[in-house]
Design a protein around this motif. Structure first.
Motif, PDB file in Angstrom:
ATOM      1  N   VAL A 149      -0.119   1.218  -1.810  1.00  0.00           N
ATOM      2  CA  VAL A 149      -1.617   1.000  -2.685  1.00  0.00           C
ATOM      3  C   VAL A 149      -1.642  -0.139  -2.497  1.00  0.00           C
ATOM      4  N   THR A 150      -3.574  -0.351  -2.814  1.00  0.00           N
ATOM      5  CA  THR A 150      -3.842  -1.564  -2.942  1.00  0.00           C
ATOM      6  C   THR A 150      -3.792  -3.186  -3.846  1.00  0.00           C
ATOM      7  N   GLY A 151      -4.086  -4.021  -3.563  1.00  0.00           N
ATOM      8  CA  GLY A 151      -4.010  -4.870  -4.493  1.00  0.00           C
ATOM      9  C   GLY A 151      -2.382  -5.355  -4.804  1.00  0.00           C
ATOM     10  N   ALA A 152      -2.214  -5.569  -5.563  1.00  0.00           N
ATOM     11  CA  ALA A 152      -0.317  -6.208  -5.921  1.00  0.00           C
ATOM     12  C   ALA A 152       0.278  -4.842  -6.314  1.00  0.00           C
ATOM     13  N   GLY A 153      -0.574  -3.452  -6.356  1.00  0.00           N
ATOM     14  CA  GLY A 153       0.284  -2.325  -6.704  1.00  0.00           C
ATOM     15  C   GLY A 153       0.739  -2.655  -7.541  1.00  0.00           C
TER      16      GLY A 153
ATOM     17  N   LEU B 220      -1.069  14.553   6.103  1.00  0.00           N
ATOM     18  CA  LEU B 220      -1.230  12.497   6.072  1.00  0.00           C
ATOM     19  C   LEU B 220      -2.184  12.549   6.730  1.00  0.00           C
ATOM     20  N   ALA B 221      -3.396  12.368   6.977  1.00  0.00           N
ATOM     21  CA  ALA B 221      -4.844  12.318   7.289  1.00  0.00           C
ATOM     22  C   ALA B 221      -5.392  12.215   5.447  1.00  0.00           C
ATOM     23  N   ARG B 222      -5.585  13.060   4.620  1.00  0.00           N
ATOM     24  CA  ARG B 222      -6.236  13.070   3.770  1.00  0.00           C
ATOM     25  C   ARG B 222      -5.578  12.158   3.124  1.00  0.00           C
ATOM     26  N   ILE B 223      -3.947  11.851   2.929  1.00  0.00           N
ATOM     27  CA  ILE B 223      -3.295  11.053   1.735  1.00  0.00           C
ATOM     28  C   ILE B 223      -3.963   9.632   2.124  1.00  0.00           C
ATOM     29  N   ARG B 224      -4.128   9.473   3.932  1.00  0.00           N
ATOM     30  CA  ARG B 224      -4.201   7.634   4.291  1.00  0.00           C
ATOM     31  C   ARG B 224      -6.708   7.776   3.865  1.00  0.00           C
ATOM     32  N   ARG B 225      -6.690   8.628   2.676  1.00  0.00           N
ATOM     33  CA  ARG B 225      -8.298   8.899   2.387  1.00  0.00           C
ATOM     34  C   ARG B 225      -8.079   8.819   0.914  1.00  0.00           C
ATOM     35  N   VAL B 226      -7.312   9.127   0.474  1.00  0.00           N
ATOM     36  CA  VAL B 226      -7.080   8.647  -1.081  1.00  0.00           C
ATOM     37  C   VAL B 226      -7.690   7.365  -1.102  1.00  0.00           C
ATOM     38  N   PRO B 227      -8.235   7.046  -2.292  1.00  0.00           N
ATOM     39  CA  PRO B 227      -9.014   5.749  -2.550  1.00  0.00           C
ATOM     40  C   PRO B 227      -7.931   4.932  -3.745  1.00  0.00           C
ATOM     41  N   GLY B 228      -7.686   3.820  -3.091  1.00  0.00           N
ATOM     42  CA  GLY B 228      -6.431   3.073  -3.560  1.00  0.00           C
ATOM     43  C   GLY B 228      -5.131   2.976  -2.467  1.00  0.00           C
TER      44      GLY B 228
ATOM     45  N   ILE C 104       4.858   4.696  -3.540  1.00  0.00           N
ATOM     46  CA  ILE C 104       4.998   6.054  -4.067  1.00  0.00           C
ATOM     47  C   ILE C 104       5.598   6.607  -2.248  1.00  0.00           C
ATOM     48  N   THR C 105       6.504   8.049  -2.335  1.00  0.00           N
ATOM     49  CA  THR C 105       6.864   8.412  -1.560  1.00  0.00           C
ATOM     50  C   THR C 105       6.109   9.654  -1.599  1.00  0.00           C
ATOM     51  N   VAL C 106       5.833  10.220  -0.690  1.00  0.00           N
ATOM     52  CA  VAL C 106       5.233  11.630  -0.883  1.00  0.00           C
ATOM     53  C   VAL C 106       5.988  12.696  -0.190  1.00  0.00           C
ATOM     54  N   VAL C 107       6.239  13.642  -1.106  1.00  0.00           N
ATOM     55  CA  VAL C 107       7.156  14.986  -0.182  1.00  0.00           C
ATOM     56  C   VAL C 107       6.289  15.821  -0.424  1.00  0.00           C
ATOM     57  N   GLN C 108       7.027  17.331   0.360  1.00  0.00           N
ATOM     58  CA  GLN C 108       6.837  18.077  -0.192  1.00  0.00           C
ATOM     59  C   GLN C 108       7.463  19.477  -1.315  1.00  0.00           C
ATOM     60  N   LYS C 109       6.660  19.611  -2.288  1.00  0.00           N
ATOM     61  CA  LYS C 109       6.882  20.459  -3.683  1.00  0.00           C
ATOM     62  C   LYS C 109       7.883  21.166  -3.262  1.00  0.00           C
ATOM     63  N   GLY C 110       9.402  21.517  -4.193  1.00  0.00           N
ATOM     64  CA  GLY C 110       9.857  22.269  -4.670  1.00  0.00           C
ATOM     65  C   GLY C 110      10.921  22.883  -2.915  1.00  0.00           C
TER      66      GLY C 110
ATOM     67  N   ALA D 105      -3.767   1.505   0.345  1.00  0.00           N
ATOM     68  CA  ALA D 105      -3.592   0.723   1.371  1.00  0.00           C
ATOM     69  C   ALA D 105      -3.372   1.396   2.780  1.00  0.00           C
ATOM     70  N   SER D 106      -2.031   1.859   2.975  1.00  0.00           N
ATOM     71  CA  SER D 106      -0.858   2.957   4.036  1.00  0.00           C
ATOM     72  C   SER D 106      -0.777   4.026   3.519  1.00  0.00           C
ATOM     73  N   ALA D 107      -0.086   4.833   4.122  1.00  0.00           N
ATOM     74  CA  ALA D 107       0.441   5.683   4.603  1.00  0.00           C
ATOM     75  C   ALA D 107       1.168   6.254   5.602  1.00  0.00           C
ATOM     76  N   VAL D 108       2.155   5.876   5.586  1.00  0.00           N
ATOM     77  CA  VAL D 108       3.086   5.688   7.107  1.00  0.00           C
ATOM     78  C   VAL D 108       4.210   7.511   7.244  1.00  0.00           C
ATOM     79  N   GLY D 109       3.996   7.734   8.329  1.00  0.00           N
ATOM     80  CA  GLY D 109       4.617   9.219   8.024  1.00  0.00           C
ATOM     81  C   GLY D 109       5.655   9.579   9.034  1.00  0.00           C
TER      82      GLY D 109
END
Length: 375
Positions: A203-207, A77-85, A57-63, A87-91
């Motif tokens: 995401v965690t697991g096999a994605g 970025l910190a909130r994204i890293r805490r989302v269940p599922g 998944i790539t996360v971008v500012q909307k609009g 595994a890693s979030a690289v900014g």
């Protein structure tokens, strides 16, 4: 005289009018194909940005007008890293710089060295830079080859000289043609402290598709100011400029067919008045209405194919010129796909058929006796 000979005779009898009609079709095809090729090329260049990180998944500012204008702060970025599922979030902070006329669009990625592995970076020579190092850089192996640099070389970017500490590979041509700097360095140079452009999420697991969909829902629900991209086809969700360009391609096709149909119709009506006696004679010797309509449609479809071929040929020249424009150099890479040729052919045939219908039917409904006496 056989049927094909009648078609060729009809086209050749009024050469100036036939050439004018073919050129009108060619111009319409030129506009449609050029816009389609440009749109596809820019979409592929933009999509290459999100494929560098090899994330689910790539996360971008909307609009935002384009993805490089996206801003995501450290809190998000910190909130994204805490989302269940997750595994890693690289900014990362992605920027571009003109190095020279030969390298008008050089990609610079600000990223923490501890995130390089999660980002899919393999250092193939040398070593990574330090997290807060000043004037240190990792070069993609393609960039190093193109620039003739190696570990220990000095590389001028961000208005300063940087030491190349290592050469990296991502397995992505776009990413390997750029450079990576310590994140604070790029943030400081672009005056964006504590901000990243994109967040690459694994995401965690096999994605699995279900897992990815779940994480997407949780991110967008928790942070509605952000949007997610999982495939290149979704790129328009974040890049408004691309949406507008795609809309312009569709609108140009519709307008080209509509305006072209009017031009074809007017030209054929003039031809009808001039060839009234000819059509009356054909009807008198036994030609059916259907055969006469087919003759006129065939003549114009022949001109449509010639115009389409000329229009596509001109589009190659126009795209080559567009690639030389400084603001598009390095971004626009012509890719003449089957879709572009199909859209051009549909435009040529569509405007011809629509424009030919009324004059053809009118010609077929001529009364032979009246047509033969027409002056």
């Amino acid at each position: 005289m056989d049927y094909l000979a009648f078609m060729l005779r009809g086209v050749w009898a009024k050469k100036a009018r036939s050439i004018g009609l073919a050129l009108a079709i060619a111009f319409a095809v030129l506009i449609v194909v050029t816009l389609q090729v440009s749109s596809t090329s820019l979409e592929q260049s933009a999509a290459a940005v999100i494929s560098v990180g090899k994330a689910n998944i790539t996360v971008v500012q909307k609009g935002v007008s384009d993805v490089l204008s996206s801003t995501i702060d450290e809190g998000e970025l910190a909130r994204i890293r805490r989302v269940p599922g997750v595994a890693s979030a690289v900014g990362v902070l992605v920027a571009t710089e003109r190095l020279s006329a030969a390298t008008p669009l050089f990609i610079e990625i600000g990223i923490s060295p501890k995130d390089l592995a999660a980002f899919g970076v393999t250092v193939v020579a040398g070593h990574p830079y330090a997290a807060t190092a000043a004037n240190q850089v990792l070069l993609g192996w393609r960039a190093a080859t193109n620039l003739g640099l190696h570990v220990g070389s000095r590389f001028y970017a961000q208005q300063t000289w940087n030491t190349v500490t290592g050469i990296y590979s991502t397995g992505n041509a776009f990413g390997d043609s750029g450079a990576m700097f310590p994140l604070p360095s790029v943030q400081g140079y672009n005056r964006l402290p504590g901000v990243v452009t994109l967040v690459f999420v694994k995401v965690t697991g096999a994605g699995s598709a279900g897992m990815i969909a779940g994480v997407v829902h949780r991110i967008e629900y928790a942070m509605p100011e952000l949007t997610t991209i999982t495939t290149a086809a979704q790129f328009g969700r974040a890049d408004q400029n691309l949406v507008y360009l795609q809309a312009a391609v569709t609108a140009s096709s519709v307008l080209a067919i509509a305006i072209g149909a009017v031009i074809v119709g007017n030209t054929m009506l003039l031809s009808l008045f001039e060839r009234t006696r000819e059509f009356g004679l054909l009807r008198a010797v036994g030609w059916t209405r259907r055969r006469l309509i087919a003759l006129l449609l065939g003549e114009n479809l022949l001109l449509a194919l010639i115009g389409a071929a000329v229009g596509v040929g001109l589009s190659f020249a126009v795209i080559a010129l567009l690639e030389r424009i400084p603001s598009l150099a390095g971004v626009l890479h012509a890719n003449f796909t089957a879709d572009a040729f199909t859209r051009g052919l549909i435009t040529a045939v569509g405007m011809t058929v629509l424009g030919s219908l009324y004059p053809s039917i009118r010609a077929a409904r001529l009364v032979p006796l009246k047509a033969l006496s027409y002056e």
